[in-house]
Structures are given as C-alpha cells and as structure tokens.
Design an enzyme around this catalytic site. Structure first.
Site, PDB file in Angstrom:
ATOM      1  N   VAL A  50       0.862  -1.185   0.000  1.00 28.99           N
ATOM      2  CA  VAL A  50       0.000   0.000   0.000  1.00 28.99           C
ATOM      3  C   VAL A  50       0.894   1.230   0.000  1.00 28.99           C
ATOM      4  O   VAL A  50       1.773   1.384   0.840  1.00 28.99           O
ATOM      5  CB  VAL A  50      -0.938  -0.013   1.236  1.00 28.99           C
ATOM      6  CG1 VAL A  50      -1.724   1.286   1.323  1.00 28.99           C
ATOM      7  CG2 VAL A  50      -1.878  -1.208   1.159  1.00 28.99           C
ATOM      8  N   ARG A 101       0.626  -5.645  16.022  1.00 31.42           N
ATOM      9  CA  ARG A 101       0.527  -4.818  17.230  1.00 31.42           C
ATOM     10  C   ARG A 101       1.924  -4.624  17.801  1.00 31.42           C
ATOM     11  O   ARG A 101       2.818  -5.428  17.564  1.00 31.42           O
ATOM     12  CB  ARG A 101      -0.402  -5.502  18.249  1.00 31.42           C
ATOM     13  CG  ARG A 101      -1.843  -5.567  17.735  1.00 31.42           C
ATOM     14  CD  ARG A 101      -2.761  -6.308  18.708  1.00 31.42           C
ATOM     15  NE  ARG A 101      -2.886  -5.682  19.998  1.00 31.42           N
ATOM     16  CZ  ARG A 101      -3.756  -4.711  20.294  1.00 31.42           C
ATOM     17  NH1 ARG A 101      -4.582  -4.245  19.377  1.00 31.42           N
ATOM     18  NH2 ARG A 101      -3.802  -4.209  21.511  1.00 31.42           N
ATOM     19  N   HIS A 152     -16.788 -42.372  19.768  1.00 28.33           N
ATOM     20  CA  HIS A 152     -17.295 -42.423  18.392  1.00 28.33           C
ATOM     21  C   HIS A 152     -18.773 -42.069  18.375  1.00 28.33           C
ATOM     22  O   HIS A 152     -19.517 -42.584  19.217  1.00 28.33           O
ATOM     23  CB  HIS A 152     -17.114 -43.830  17.818  1.00 28.33           C
ATOM     24  CG  HIS A 152     -17.750 -43.984  16.472  1.00 28.33           C
ATOM     25  ND1 HIS A 152     -17.188 -43.444  15.328  1.00 28.33           N
ATOM     26  CD2 HIS A 152     -18.906 -44.579  16.088  1.00 28.33           C
ATOM     27  CE1 HIS A 152     -17.972 -43.725  14.298  1.00 28.33           C
ATOM     28  NE2 HIS A 152     -19.021 -44.417  14.731  1.00 28.33           N
TER      29      HIS A 152
HETATM   30  P1  FAD Z   1      -3.893  -6.022  27.279  1.00 26.66           P
HETATM   31  O1  FAD Z   1      -5.040  -6.915  27.168  1.00 26.66           O
HETATM   32  O2  FAD Z   1      -3.607  -5.072  26.174  1.00 26.66           O
HETATM   33  O3  FAD Z   1      -4.083  -5.225  28.633  1.00 26.66           O
HETATM   34  C1  FAD Z   1      -3.214  -4.229  29.029  1.00 26.66           C
HETATM   35  C2  FAD Z   1      -3.964  -3.342  29.995  1.00 26.66           C
HETATM   36  O4  FAD Z   1      -3.046  -2.438  30.572  1.00 26.66           O
HETATM   37  C3  FAD Z   1      -5.043  -2.483  29.328  1.00 26.66           C
HETATM   38  O5  FAD Z   1      -6.238  -2.654  30.017  1.00 26.66           O
HETATM   39  C4  FAD Z   1      -4.528  -1.063  29.453  1.00 26.66           C
HETATM   40  O6  FAD Z   1      -5.575  -0.113  29.690  1.00 26.66           O
HETATM   41  C5  FAD Z   1      -3.665  -1.175  30.686  1.00 26.66           C
HETATM   42  N1  FAD Z   1      -2.592  -0.193  30.741  1.00 26.66           N
HETATM   43  C6  FAD Z   1      -1.658   0.063  29.802  1.00 26.66           C
HETATM   44  N2  FAD Z   1      -0.779   0.980  30.254  1.00 26.66           N
HETATM   45  C7  FAD Z   1      -1.168   1.297  31.495  1.00 26.66           C
HETATM   46  C8  FAD Z   1      -0.654   2.157  32.480  1.00 26.66           C
HETATM   47  N3  FAD Z   1       0.467   2.831  32.279  1.00 26.66           N
HETATM   48  N4  FAD Z   1      -1.333   2.256  33.645  1.00 26.66           N
HETATM   49  C9  FAD Z   1      -2.468   1.551  33.882  1.00 26.66           C
HETATM   50  N5  FAD Z   1      -2.986   0.693  32.988  1.00 26.66           N
HETATM   51  C10 FAD Z   1      -2.336   0.559  31.817  1.00 26.66           C
HETATM   52  N6  FAD Z   1      -5.658 -13.377  21.834  1.00 26.66           N
HETATM   53  C11 FAD Z   1      -6.056 -14.640  22.028  1.00 26.66           C
HETATM   54  O7  FAD Z   1      -5.369 -15.395  22.733  1.00 26.66           O
HETATM   55  N7  FAD Z   1      -7.207 -15.128  21.468  1.00 26.66           N
HETATM   56  C12 FAD Z   1      -7.991 -14.351  20.683  1.00 26.66           C
HETATM   57  O8  FAD Z   1      -9.013 -14.813  20.186  1.00 26.66           O
HETATM   58  C13 FAD Z   1      -7.603 -13.003  20.458  1.00 26.66           C
HETATM   59  N8  FAD Z   1      -8.356 -12.196  19.700  1.00 26.66           N
HETATM   60  C14 FAD Z   1      -7.987 -10.882  19.550  1.00 26.66           C
HETATM   61  C15 FAD Z   1      -8.782 -10.068  18.746  1.00 26.66           C
HETATM   62  C16 FAD Z   1      -8.437  -8.743  18.561  1.00 26.66           C
HETATM   63  C17 FAD Z   1      -9.306  -7.858  17.707  1.00 26.66           C
HETATM   64  C18 FAD Z   1      -7.279  -8.227  19.205  1.00 26.66           C
HETATM   65  C19 FAD Z   1      -6.909  -6.775  19.046  1.00 26.66           C
HETATM   66  C20 FAD Z   1      -6.474  -9.035  19.983  1.00 26.66           C
HETATM   67  C21 FAD Z   1      -6.823 -10.378  20.155  1.00 26.66           C
HETATM   68  N9  FAD Z   1      -6.039 -11.246  20.911  1.00 26.66           N
HETATM   69  C22 FAD Z   1      -6.413 -12.546  21.078  1.00 26.66           C
HETATM   70  C23 FAD Z   1      -4.803 -10.787  21.562  1.00 26.66           C
HETATM   71  C24 FAD Z   1      -5.095 -10.495  23.045  1.00 26.66           C
HETATM   72  O9  FAD Z   1      -6.101  -9.523  23.132  1.00 26.66           O
HETATM   73  C25 FAD Z   1      -3.827 -10.022  23.719  1.00 26.66           C
HETATM   74  O10 FAD Z   1      -2.800 -10.970  23.538  1.00 26.66           O
HETATM   75  C26 FAD Z   1      -4.067  -9.845  25.201  1.00 26.66           C
HETATM   76  O11 FAD Z   1      -5.089  -8.916  25.442  1.00 26.66           O
HETATM   77  C27 FAD Z   1      -2.776  -9.398  25.899  1.00 26.66           C
HETATM   78  O12 FAD Z   1      -3.024  -9.286  27.262  1.00 26.66           O
HETATM   79  P2  FAD Z   1      -2.213  -8.237  28.147  1.00 26.66           P
HETATM   80  O13 FAD Z   1      -2.816  -8.315  29.504  1.00 26.66           O
HETATM   81  O14 FAD Z   1      -0.771  -8.449  27.960  1.00 26.66           O
HETATM   82  O15 FAD Z   1      -2.533  -6.815  27.504  1.00 26.66           O
HETATM   83  P1  NAD Z   2      -0.568 -10.323  12.427  1.00 28.03           P
HETATM   84  O1  NAD Z   2       0.873 -10.264  12.734  1.00 28.03           O
HETATM   85  O2  NAD Z   2      -1.316 -11.561  12.689  1.00 28.03           O
HETATM   86  O3  NAD Z   2      -0.818  -9.978  10.910  1.00 28.03           O
HETATM   87  C1  NAD Z   2      -0.376  -8.791  10.324  1.00 28.03           C
HETATM   88  C2  NAD Z   2      -0.270  -9.017   8.843  1.00 28.03           C
HETATM   89  O4  NAD Z   2      -0.054  -7.770   8.216  1.00 28.03           O
HETATM   90  C3  NAD Z   2       0.905  -9.916   8.462  1.00 28.03           C
HETATM   91  O5  NAD Z   2       0.473 -10.909   7.579  1.00 28.03           O
HETATM   92  C4  NAD Z   2       1.898  -8.949   7.804  1.00 28.03           C
HETATM   93  O6  NAD Z   2       2.664  -9.561   6.790  1.00 28.03           O
HETATM   94  C5  NAD Z   2       0.955  -7.911   7.237  1.00 28.03           C
HETATM   95  N1  NAD Z   2       1.541  -6.594   7.040  1.00 28.03           N
HETATM   96  C6  NAD Z   2       2.425  -5.940   7.841  1.00 28.03           C
HETATM   97  N2  NAD Z   2       2.668  -4.705   7.332  1.00 28.03           N
HETATM   98  C7  NAD Z   2       1.919  -4.586   6.209  1.00 28.03           C
HETATM   99  C8  NAD Z   2       1.726  -3.552   5.255  1.00 28.03           C
HETATM  100  N3  NAD Z   2       2.340  -2.379   5.380  1.00 28.03           N
HETATM  101  N4  NAD Z   2       0.882  -3.785   4.217  1.00 28.03           N
HETATM  102  C9  NAD Z   2       0.230  -4.968   4.099  1.00 28.03           C
HETATM  103  N5  NAD Z   2       0.378  -5.987   4.974  1.00 28.03           N
HETATM  104  C10 NAD Z   2       1.194  -5.788   6.022  1.00 28.03           C
HETATM  105  O7  NAD Z   2      -1.202  -9.064  13.201  1.00 28.03           O
HETATM  106  P2  NAD Z   2      -2.715  -8.661  13.432  1.00 28.03           P
HETATM  107  O8  NAD Z   2      -3.613  -9.422  12.546  1.00 28.03           O
HETATM  108  O9  NAD Z   2      -2.732  -7.177  13.433  1.00 28.03           O
HETATM  109  O10 NAD Z   2      -2.940  -9.153  14.909  1.00 28.03           O
HETATM  110  C11 NAD Z   2      -2.073  -8.724  15.955  1.00 28.03           C
HETATM  111  C12 NAD Z   2      -1.909  -9.788  16.970  1.00 28.03           C
HETATM  112  O11 NAD Z   2      -3.083  -9.906  17.764  1.00 28.03           O
HETATM  113  C13 NAD Z   2      -1.712 -11.181  16.390  1.00 28.03           C
HETATM  114  O12 NAD Z   2      -0.378 -11.406  16.055  1.00 28.03           O
HETATM  115  C14 NAD Z   2      -2.143 -12.056  17.505  1.00 28.03           C
HETATM  116  O13 NAD Z   2      -1.064 -12.241  18.354  1.00 28.03           O
HETATM  117  C15 NAD Z   2      -3.222 -11.243  18.187  1.00 28.03           C
HETATM  118  N6  NAD Z   2      -4.546 -11.766  17.803  1.00 28.03           N
HETATM  119  C16 NAD Z   2      -4.819 -13.063  18.073  1.00 28.03           C
HETATM  120  C17 NAD Z   2      -6.027 -13.589  17.712  1.00 28.03           C
HETATM  121  C18 NAD Z   2      -6.313 -15.023  18.003  1.00 28.03           C
HETATM  122  O14 NAD Z   2      -5.585 -15.597  18.805  1.00 28.03           O
HETATM  123  N7  NAD Z   2      -7.320 -15.630  17.410  1.00 28.03           N
HETATM  124  C19 NAD Z   2      -6.963 -12.818  17.059  1.00 28.03           C
HETATM  125  C20 NAD Z   2      -6.643 -11.501  16.771  1.00 28.03           C
HETATM  126  C21 NAD Z   2      -5.419 -10.990  17.161  1.00 28.03           C
END
Ligand code: FAD
Ligand code: NAD
Length: 477
Positions: free
Chosen positions: A247, A281, A453
């Site tokens: 892009v 991320r 099964h």
């Molecule tokens: P976070 O969940 O990001 O929590 C960090 C917390 O710290 C936040 O609440 C934030 O407000 C707080 N914080 C940050 N800085 C400060 C500060 N200085 N003071 C006070 N509070 C603070 N993972 C899976 O395993 N399965 C999934 O299906 C999945 N689906 C996802 C779908 C999406 C759309 C996204 C975005 C992520 C998904 N993930 C999934 C990834 C998962 O959400 C993260 O791996 C997980 O939330 C990480 O947990 P964490 O506690 O490290 O951080």
């Molecule tokens: P990702 O790393 O899974 O995928 C990002 C994709 O974007 C990659 O395929 C990469 O090659 C591509 N990419 C990077 N720069 C680009 C660019 N400039 N143009 C086009 N493509 C580009 O990251 P995500 O989908 O943003 O998710 C972030 C993280 O959140 C995941 O790695 C995962 O750890 C977590 N997550 C987990 C789940 C789950 O466990 N089911 C669901 C959602 C998110």
C-alpha cells in the site's frame, strides 16, 4: 508515607488481572493499576482482550456465522429458511452486553480475592515505587516489594493509512468491531489473524472484502500445508486475498477511501467504503516507566525480561503482550500465574513450546508446536500423520467435513513435536495435543488412547495412527 503492597500490577488485561488474582490467592497484598475507560465512559478491567479483542471479536464471529449459516448453509440438511434478516444494532448490543458482563466479572473477582483496583495511569518510578495518575489529574505514589508490568499492546500504525476510529473511515480492529452498518466494500491491509477474523465477520454479513497483504506467503507463521488449504477455502468464501501487495497511499473520497497499492502486475487503486488496518501490534510502553527507574527495553520496544519474566530490575517483572513471545491472551495469563508463584516463593511453570494458536475463521485453524517448515530448517528428523475431516463421520453429519489434522512426531523418539488443524472446532481439538505435549506424550500414546465415536476427536486419533502408517479409516500411503 506511600502505601506499601506486596505486589502492584500495572495493567488489568488477561496478563495483569490473572497475575493479581493469583498473587492474592497466594496471600500477597495486591493492587492492580488500570486506566481503561470503556465504551460507556466507565473505568473497566479486562484490557484489550475483554473490551476490544478476543471477546467482542469471537462474539461477532459467532453471530455472523449463525446468520450466514441460516442464509446459505442449511438447505443441505433439508431445512428451508426464508426471511432471514440482519439486525446489526441487536448484534452489537449483544456483543456489548457480553463485554460488560465479563469485564464487570473481573471487578467482582478482584473484590472476592481482595485485590485493590487503583484506577488511573501507572508509571514505574525508581525503587519499585509506582505513580498513579487519576482521571481528574491528581496523583499518588505507592510502593511495592514487587511490581508486575502488564501494559499490553496497541495496533501498529502505517503512515500510508492513518487510523481514525472516531471518524470510522480508516479504522483499526477496535473500529471494525463497531461498524453500525455493513459496509458495501471493506478493504483490509494485512491478511493476518485480525484481518482474517474481522474480514470474515463483515464478509459473512454481506460486505465485499479485499485483503491487501504485503508478504507472498499466506499465514507465514502457520504450517504452510495448512495455510495453502486455508487460502483456498477463504477464496471460495469470497475473500479476495491479494498477496505481495504494497500500500502506497490512501486518500479520502466523497464515498469512502481510495487505496493506492502496487503488486507484481503494477500500480492499482480501489475505493472502499471502509478500510481496516491490521498490520500487527506493538508493545505498549508509552509512559510506563520513568527514566530514573532504569528499566531496560529490548528489541522492537518490548520490555527486556529473562525466562521467568523478570526485568533487569530485581523484583520488577513484565508479562503478556509487552514482552517477547506470541501476543496471545492465554500466554500472558500463564506468565501472570508463573510470576505470582515465583514471587510467593514457589517454582512457577510455563512451557513456551506448548502454546496453542487459534484463528477463529470458518474453517478454524489451530496449531501447537513446530511447523513442518521449522522442523526442516532446524534439521529435526520427523514423521507426519494426517487425516482428512472428509473421512470423519461426525464432521460429515455436521456438514463441516473440510480440512485436516496433521501431526508431527520425532522420527526416532516418536515424541509429539506439533499438531496443525484446519477444520471444524479446531480451537477445541488442539487442546488434546497441547495436553499431550505438556506430558511429553508420543504419537503412539495418542494412537493408543480410546476416542469416543462418532466425534471430531477421532480425526486426531487417526492422524496419530497415521504417523505409523496404520490409520484405520483412510488408505495409508
Ligand atoms: P492487554 O489486554 O492489552 O491489557 C493491558 C492493559 O493495561 C489495558 O487494560 C490497558 O488499559 C492497561 N494499561 C496500559 N498501560 C497502562 C498504564 N500505564 N497504567 C495503567 N494501565 C495501563 N488473543 C487470544 O489469545 N485469542 C484471541 O481470540 C484473540 N483475539 C484478539 C482479537 C483482537 C481484535 C485483538 C486486538 C487481539 C486479540 N487477541 C487474542 C490478543 C489479546 O487480546 C492479547 O494478547 C491480550 O489482550 C494481551 O493481554 P495483556 O494483559 O498483555 O494486555
Ligand atoms: P498479524 O501479525 O497476525 O498480521 C499482520 C499481517 O499484516 C501480516 O500478515 C503482515 O505480513 C501484514 N503486514 C504488515 N505490514 C503490512 C503492510 N504495510 N501492508 C500490508 N500488509 C502488512 O497481526 P494482526 O492481525 O494485526 O494481529 C495482531 C496480533 O493480535 C496477532 O499477532 C495475535 O497475536 C493477536 N490476535 C490473536 C487472535 C487469536 O488468537 N485468534 C486474534 C486476533 C489478534
């Protein structure tokens, strides 16, 4: 005098809130600093995962799958359904309700376990002191014998497509979980986990989805045999996935956003009604530690930790997305348990080689352990066993007989090295091999375990049998 705790956790996501609860269970006086303000404007626990990640995305995946199934997938059962209508407001309200129930539930767990929630922004100062800045701008300092930093991650920005969730045109995952109308067209930059899951949601609800992925290999982290199968399935569902695209720029037009991109065939542009940026991320370390704390950061901004999640500062730990390893909720939670137990003088345990991955598409994709390409690169001798769901009775009955199970075992010791699944309920099935690997099981152990099964688990059993060329319900080659 600053109040002193045994443990202060900064961040109340799945890493931080689990660490706090486990610390309290172990008798440690624990506080958790959390700053999240939810969609209602209220302080909330649960982090990314519960508020704008795992839970709302899985809720919408489930709702959109049911809708799609009723519209297109049920005739084969001899059931004709007419007049299926989408009520997106209700679907979104259900999602919000589930998020509130679960996030409020963490508050209740904190109360029950005696964890104190300090609302506001936490910052590590020198000598394990933590400054908390409240919403009204006031601040306090508390002191702790141990600090656990669990501040999570945030979406990566790319200059070519600046995200503005409030405007709702170019959005990240948070914005794409909250569209109030189904866009006619949705562009997705990045065909990774978020792109595929949220692309699937809006595709099922009727949007035309085009995914622009920079690299040539689809799902580079997954076993490439499974990834190739997944790409075929997703294309069949109408997801237009373009690999090897770059892009260049975006511009807002009257009716959406024009995306300029390049691929091997040259320059292109497409106008989308909405654009999702999901390119990965990055660790959230913004204003997490004052310079005088001397906290050490490592590669790509992650907080530097050892194998027990201890930072360069004694008594200061970091867990979850803010440190190395996969950004997965369960990985962060298990790190939280491990660190809590280490602080309490116990051993703590986390097997980084047995962390399951799941992508909640249809079919689901799940894996644990090494991929076949990694085994080749590392020169580890291996055997493969596979079994297709097309030969599994339960999958047939469900009308979900697509995909396969692939098991990898050491060629000499037979130890299970990995399992890769694409198919129905892969998210649930994978757990059998996670447990098996945790117990150092061999493929023979799984092959000799009785599986009910007819179940989808029989495909796991058959794949394990197939490692030794003795699958019973397929022709062994
Ligand atoms: P976070 O969940 O990001 O929590 C960090 C917390 O710290 C936040 O609440 C934030 O407000 C707080 N914080 C940050 N800085 C400060 C500060 N200085 N003071 C006070 N509070 C603070 N993972 C899976 O395993 N399965 C999934 O299906 C999945 N689906 C996802 C779908 C999406 C759309 C996204 C975005 C992520 C998904 N993930 C999934 C990834 C998962 O959400 C993260 O791996 C997980 O939330 C990480 O947990 P964490 O506690 O490290 O951080
Ligand atoms: P990702 O790393 O899974 O995928 C990002 C994709 O974007 C990659 O395929 C990469 O090659 C591509 N990419 C990077 N720069 C680009 C660019 N400039 N143009 C086009 N493509 C580009 O990251 P995500 O989908 O943003 O998710 C972030 C993280 O959140 C995941 O790695 C995962 O750890 C977590 N997550 C987990 C789940 C789950 O466990 N089911 C669901 C959602 C998110």
């Amino acid at each position: 005098m600053a109040k002193t705790y045994d443990v202060v956790v900064i961040g109340g996501g799945p890493a931080g809130y689990v660490a706090a609860i486990r610390c309290a269970q172990l008798g440690l006086e624990t506080a958790c600093v959390e700053q999240w303000i939810n969609f209602k404007g209220d302080p909330a626990l649960g982090g990314t995962c519960l508020n704008v990640g795992c839970i709302p995305s899985k809720t919408l995946l489930e709702s959109s799958e049911q809708y799609h199934h009723l519209k297109e997938g049920i005739d084969s059962h001899g059931i004709h359904v007419e007049g299926v209508k989408l009520d997106l407001d209700r679907m979104m309200a259900r999602k919000e309700d589930i998020v509130l129930q679960l996030t409020n539930g963490i508050g209740a767990l904190f109360k029950a376990n005696g964890v104190e929630w300090l609302q506001g922004h936490g910052k590590l100062l020198a000598d394990r002191q933590v400054e908390i800045t409240h919403r009204d701008g006031s601040s306090d300092v508390v002191s702790a014998d141990n600090v656990i930093i669990a501040t999570g991650s945030v979406p990566i920005d790319i200059g070519a497509a600046p995200v503005d969730n409030a405007e709702g045109l170019i959005v990240d995952s948070t914005g794409a979980l909250d569209f109030r109308q189904v866009p006619e067209t949705l562009g997705v930059i990045g065909a990774g986990v978020i792109g595929l899951e949220l692309g699937s949601v809006w595709n099922r609800l009727g949007a035309k989805v085009v995914m622009l992925e920079a690299v040539e290999d689809f799902l580079a982290l997954a076993d490439q045999q499974i990834a190739r199968d997944a790409l075929r399935q997703f294309k069949k569902q109408g997801l237009d996935i373009r690999l090897g695209t770059r892009v260049i720029a975006t511009e807002k037009t009257g009716d959406g956003v024009k995306v300029h991109f390049k691929d091997k065939d040259g320059d292109h542009e497409i106008v989308f009604e909405k654009l999702l940026v999901s390119v990965g991320r990055r660790p959230n370390t913004d204003d997490v530690a004052a310079p005088e704390s001397d906290l050490l950061f490592g590669e790509r901004g992650f907080i530097h930790v050892d194998e027990h999640c201890e930072t360069n500062l004694p008594g200061v730990y970091a867990i979850g997305d803010v440190v190395r390893g996969p950004m997965l909720a369960h990985k962060g939670s298990e790190e939280g348990v491990m660190v809590a137990e280490i602080i309490a003088g116990q051993h703590g345990h986390l097997n980084y080689d047995a962390i399951p991955w799941v992508i909640y598409t249809d079919p689901e994709i799940a894996w644990v352990g090494k991929t076949e390409q990694a085994l080749k690169t590392e020169g580890i001798p291996y055997k493969i066993g596979t079994f297709p769901f097309s030969a599994n009775g339960r999958a047939k009955a469900m009308d979900a007989a697509v995909g396969m199970v692939k098991m990898l075992a050491h060629a000499e010791t037979d130890a299970l090295l990995g399992c890769h699944i694409i198919g129905p309920y892969a998210s649930e099935l994978i757990q059998e091999t996670v447990l098996a690997m945790e117990f150092n099981a061999s493929s023979e152990d799984l092959a000799r375990t009785i599986h009910g099964h007819p179940t989808l688990y029989e495909a796991m059993h058959e794949a394990a049998l197939s490692v030794h060329g003795r699958a019973l319900h397929k022709i062994n080659t």
